[in-house]
Design an enzyme around this catalytic site. Structure first.
Site, short mmCIF file in Angstrom:
data_model
loop_
_atom_site.label_atom_id
_atom_site.label_comp_id
_atom_site.label_asym_id
_atom_site.label_seq_id
_atom_site.Cartn_x
_atom_site.Cartn_y
_atom_site.Cartn_z
N ARG A 70 69.88 18.98 -18.90
CA ARG A 70 70.35 19.46 -17.61
C ARG A 70 70.94 20.85 -17.82
O ARG A 70 71.44 21.17 -18.90
CB ARG A 70 71.41 18.53 -17.02
CG ARG A 70 70.93 17.11 -16.76
CD ARG A 70 72.08 16.24 -16.25
NE ARG A 70 71.66 14.88 -15.94
CZ ARG A 70 71.73 13.86 -16.81
NH1 ARG A 70 72.20 14.08 -18.04
NH2 ARG A 70 71.34 12.66 -16.46
N LYS A 93 76.25 13.33 -17.92
CA LYS A 93 77.11 12.88 -16.83
C LYS A 93 78.09 11.82 -17.32
O LYS A 93 77.73 10.96 -18.13
CB LYS A 93 76.25 12.30 -15.70
CG LYS A 93 75.38 13.35 -15.00
CD LYS A 93 74.56 12.73 -13.89
CE LYS A 93 73.75 13.79 -13.15
NZ LYS A 93 72.93 13.19 -12.07
N HIS A 124 65.92 22.30 -13.01
CA HIS A 124 65.47 20.92 -12.94
C HIS A 124 63.95 20.83 -13.02
O HIS A 124 63.41 19.81 -13.43
CB HIS A 124 65.99 20.26 -11.66
CG HIS A 124 66.53 18.89 -11.88
ND1 HIS A 124 67.64 18.64 -12.67
CD2 HIS A 124 66.12 17.67 -11.44
CE1 HIS A 124 67.87 17.33 -12.69
NE2 HIS A 124 66.97 16.73 -11.96
N ARG A 137 63.13 20.36 -16.51
CA ARG A 137 63.45 18.98 -16.90
C ARG A 137 62.34 18.04 -16.44
O ARG A 137 61.90 17.15 -17.17
CB ARG A 137 64.80 18.60 -16.31
CG ARG A 137 65.35 17.23 -16.72
CD ARG A 137 66.82 17.18 -16.32
NE ARG A 137 67.31 15.83 -16.09
CZ ARG A 137 67.80 15.03 -17.03
NH1 ARG A 137 67.84 15.44 -18.30
NH2 ARG A 137 68.26 13.83 -16.73
N HIS A 156 69.06 9.04 -18.81
CA HIS A 156 69.15 8.23 -17.59
C HIS A 156 69.80 6.89 -17.92
O HIS A 156 69.44 6.25 -18.92
CB HIS A 156 67.76 7.96 -17.01
CG HIS A 156 67.17 9.16 -16.32
ND1 HIS A 156 65.81 9.31 -16.10
CD2 HIS A 156 67.75 10.26 -15.79
CE1 HIS A 156 65.60 10.44 -15.48
NE2 HIS A 156 66.75 11.04 -15.28
N TYR A 166 58.81 9.39 -12.80
CA TYR A 166 57.90 10.29 -13.51
C TYR A 166 56.57 9.60 -13.83
O TYR A 166 55.53 10.24 -13.93
CB TYR A 166 58.55 10.79 -14.80
CG TYR A 166 59.76 11.65 -14.56
CD1 TYR A 166 59.63 12.97 -14.16
CD2 TYR A 166 61.04 11.13 -14.70
CE1 TYR A 166 60.74 13.76 -13.91
CE2 TYR A 166 62.16 11.92 -14.47
CZ TYR A 166 62.00 13.23 -14.07
OH TYR A 166 63.10 14.00 -13.82
#
Length: 314
Positions: free
Chosen positions: A158, A187, A257, A260, A283, A292
């Site tokens: 990110r 995150k 992004h 990414r 994730h 994806y």
């Protein structure tokens, strides 16, 4: 409120309220009028002419009809059906507040969730053109830009993770190291080790040797520096990518992004397992990563449709 025409009168009162009290724009009001006209037709077809005769099942059936379509109307997308349901919910909420009905039968009916937009990956040729354009002048800032974008595409990081890196975080990269991984802080403070490929390692090495020393104004742990010697911001990193894309002649909208997305899609296209990609992206749930796989399936379908002799139409 009961009796023939009661629903029509309530709708007119609500639309007047939207004009006078809410001051809705003409286009928005036109949409509400059209949506509620279709709702009135639905109630009339069900033999309902009083607001208190409407149940949650009535409203749910209307939503189903929107999605399925009928002889007079094509099926609506999730977003269009959601807009219509919002109009119906607002109408019933107003009817209760204005004393036109005893209960709100639409309160428990949720608008359908719009289909999740599939991330769009850049073709590999576009990614390579952007990377080349970023580092082309060979200046300290160009070396930084190439290293930043190589890292974003090469690790799936990110943008916040990339600009948050310190020099010590990449000190384990190089020919004399076996692991060649970088520690990314994602995150919620979650950390993950991600392998770094040879192109990103070479770009980082060039930046650390010939680029960063020329940008340092005072001691700082930050890896990526701006022209004043401070840590590069997310906004400036975004601008680096946009400018490189413009110089490369890539006309699609791109963002950090996008790189990414491209990292993940290209991995899956190359045969990587979705759970490996999940780990690399950081994730928490594989469900997030599986979007994806849908992109990859679309790609396979497109290739099949154009390449297989029994798949062509006509």
């Amino acid at each position: 409120m009961s009796g023939t025409g009661a629903v029509d009168r309530a709708v007119r009162t609500y639309l007047d309220h939207l004009v006078v009290e809410k001051g809705l724009a003409a286009n928005t009001l036109s949409s509400y009028r059209r949506d509620l006209r279709r709702y009135r037709e639905h109630l009339a077809a069900a033999g309902i002419d009083a607001l208190d005769a409407v149940t949650e099942a009535t409203v749910t059936a209307f939503l189903a009809r929107l999605r399925e379509g009928d002889a007079d109307h094509p099926p609506l997308s999730a977003s269009s059906a959601a807009r219509t349901v919002v109009a119906v919910r607002g109408f019933h909420r107003f009817a209760v507040a204005d004393g036109l009905a005893q209960a709100d039968p639409a309160a428990g009916v949720k608008p359908p969730s719009p289909a999740k937009r599939l991330p769009k990956a850049l073709p590999l040729a576009d990614v390579e053109a952007i990377l080349e354009a970023a580092g082309a002048p060979g200046t300290p800032l160009a070396l930084r830009d190439r290293a930043l974008l190589e890292l974003l595409y090469g690790t799936g990081a990110r943008i916040s993770e990339a600009v948050g890196l310190d020099v010590d975080d990449v000190s384990g990269l190089g020919e004399d190291h076996d692991d060649n991984t970088v520690l990314l802080r994602g995150k919620g403070g979650k950390e993950r080790l991600v392998p770094v490929g040879s192109f990103a390692r070479a770009a980082l090495s060039a930046y650390l040797v010939r680029g960063r020393p020329a940008l340092v104004a005072k001691p700082t742990p930050a890896l990526f520096l701006n022209s004043r010697g401070g840590r590069l911001s997310r906004q400036s990193a975004w601008a680096v990518l946009v400018k490189a894309a413009e110089r490369a002649g890539v006309t699609r909208d791109v963002s950090p992004h996008t790189l990414r997305h491209s990292f993940a899609t290209h991995l899956l296209d190359g045969g990587a397992d979705v759970r490996v990609v999940q780990e690399l992206l950081g994730h928490a749930s594989v469900t997030t990563t599986q979007v994806y796989t849908l992109v990859t399936v679309d790609n396979l379908r497109e290739v099949f449709a154009t390449a297989h002799p029994r798949a062509r139409h006509g």
